[in-house]
Design an enzyme around this catalytic site. Structure first.
Site, PDB file in Angstrom:
ATOM      1  N   TYR A  52      -2.308  -1.552  10.305  1.00 29.08           N
ATOM      2  CA  TYR A  52      -2.369  -1.706   8.842  1.00 29.08           C
ATOM      3  C   TYR A  52      -1.101  -1.160   8.190  1.00 29.08           C
ATOM      4  CZ  TYR A  52      -4.142  -1.382   4.049  1.00 29.08           C
ATOM      5  OH  TYR A  52      -4.303  -1.510   2.689  1.00 29.08           O
TER       6      TYR A  52
ATOM      7  N   SER B 247       0.868  -1.181   0.000  1.00 29.39           N
ATOM      8  CA  SER B 247       0.000   0.000   0.000  1.00 29.39           C
ATOM      9  C   SER B 247       0.901   1.227   0.000  1.00 29.39           C
ATOM     10  CB  SER B 247      -0.853  -0.004   1.274  1.00 29.39           C
ATOM     11  OG  SER B 247      -1.431   1.273   1.482  1.00 29.39           O
TER      12      SER B 247
END
Ligand SMILES: NC(=O)c1ccc[n+]([C@@H]2O[C@H](COP(=O)([O-])OP(=O)(O)OC[C@H]3O[C@@H](n4cnc5c(N)ncnc54)[C@H](OP(=O)(O)O)[C@@H]3O)[C@@H](O)[C@H]2O)c1
Length: 254
Positions: free
Chosen positions: A152, A139
């Site tokens: 995350y 990401s």
């Protein structure tokens, strides 16, 4: 990774980026097997898209991974690409453990242990293929932190470094390691994200990803233009500005 002629398993493709990419790669002449926990969704996808394979898998469960790998390899012995798409994202407040510990464990189990166990399940087979690829999914948040999602961000940073390291270690094999680094994309990853003006439309994202695979088949990272702001902040020297902009953008930083 070449754009066509592959046999590709995508654990985490019952919705969002995984499903859109599965359909785009099928349209490009690949055999694609979708995977995820929701069996009704797998049934719906295969009914709507003839030719797609489907295997149920829960990537937090080592037994499920083993069974799914056995099934995929028995039914698709030419498998040469695994895209580790399954992931979850949780908003956490680390001031109080009661509010984050369970979430943090789930995020690490799905986003870090999941890909590790998947690679363990497929690596021997992939090394026996003449030309094979592990695609990891990190990401932009692996490179600049969003304040509200500590676990995350940490999980995706781990995936980045795992990808970098495996690429070195597997350089003496037929297995390539490619890291897909999405920016914010309009999916159901977080509540409200499907309509977020700060996130990239899903179709545009997948079109750009397919074009990048076509034009840069040997790239180590798949980087759409929109993610470069996050990916290269440190290299450009404007990391602090990137972090401030990311976290000012909206309540979720998207
Ligand atoms: N959208 C973004 O802004 C963005 C940005 C950067 C990175 N990413 C990454 O892209 C990947 C796909 O996310 P998305 O945005 O497409 O979200 P999504 O629509 O929520 O898709 C997540 C997928 O992962 C699967 N999944 C979750 N937990 C699983 C488990 N335990 N076992 C098997 N499958 C599981 C889900 O299937 P089931 O529910 O059927 O199991 C679903 O197919 C994730 O790794 C995410 O971190 C997304």
């Amino acid at each position: 990774m070449r754009i066509s002629g592959n046999t590709i398993f995508i654990p985490g493709s019952t919705s969002g980026i995984g499903l859109a990419l599965a359909l785009a790669l099928q349209a490009k002449g690949n055999t694609v097997i979708v995977g995820g926990r929701r069996t009704e969704q797998l049934d719906k996808i295969t009914a709507e898209h003839p030719g797609l394979g489907a295997v149920r898998i829960d990537t937090t469960d080592p037994v499920s991974i083993e069974r799914a790998a056995e099934q995929v390899l028995a039914d698709y012995p030419d498998l040469n690409v695994v895209i580790m798409m399954a992931g979850i994202m949780k908003i956490e407040d680390w001031h109080r453990p009661a509010t984050f510990l369970e979430s943090a464990e789930a995020v690490i189990a799905t986003n870090v242990l999941g890909p590790i166990r998947l690679i363990a399940a497929f690596i021997e087979h992939l090394q026996r293929q003449a030309d094979s690829t592990i695609v990891t999914v990190s990401s932009g948040l692996a490179f600049a932190p969003l304040k509200v999602t500590p676990s995350y961000n940490a999980a995706k940073a781990a995936i980045h470094m795992l990808s970098e390291t495996l690429r070195l270690q597997l350089a003496d094999t037929s297995v390539k390691v490619v890291e897909l680094v999405p920016p914010a994309v309009r999916t159901g990853l977080l509540p409200g994200q499907e309509d977020s003006e700060f996130a990239m439309p899903l179709g545009e994202f997948v079109d750009e990803v397919v074009e990048l695979i076509e034009t840069e088949p040997d790239a180590h990272e798949i980087l759409v233009e929109r993610v470069k702001f996050l990916r290269y902040g440190e290299a450009r020297g404007d990391y602090d500005k990137v972090v401030a902009t990311l976290n000012a953008a909206d309540p979720h930083g998207k």
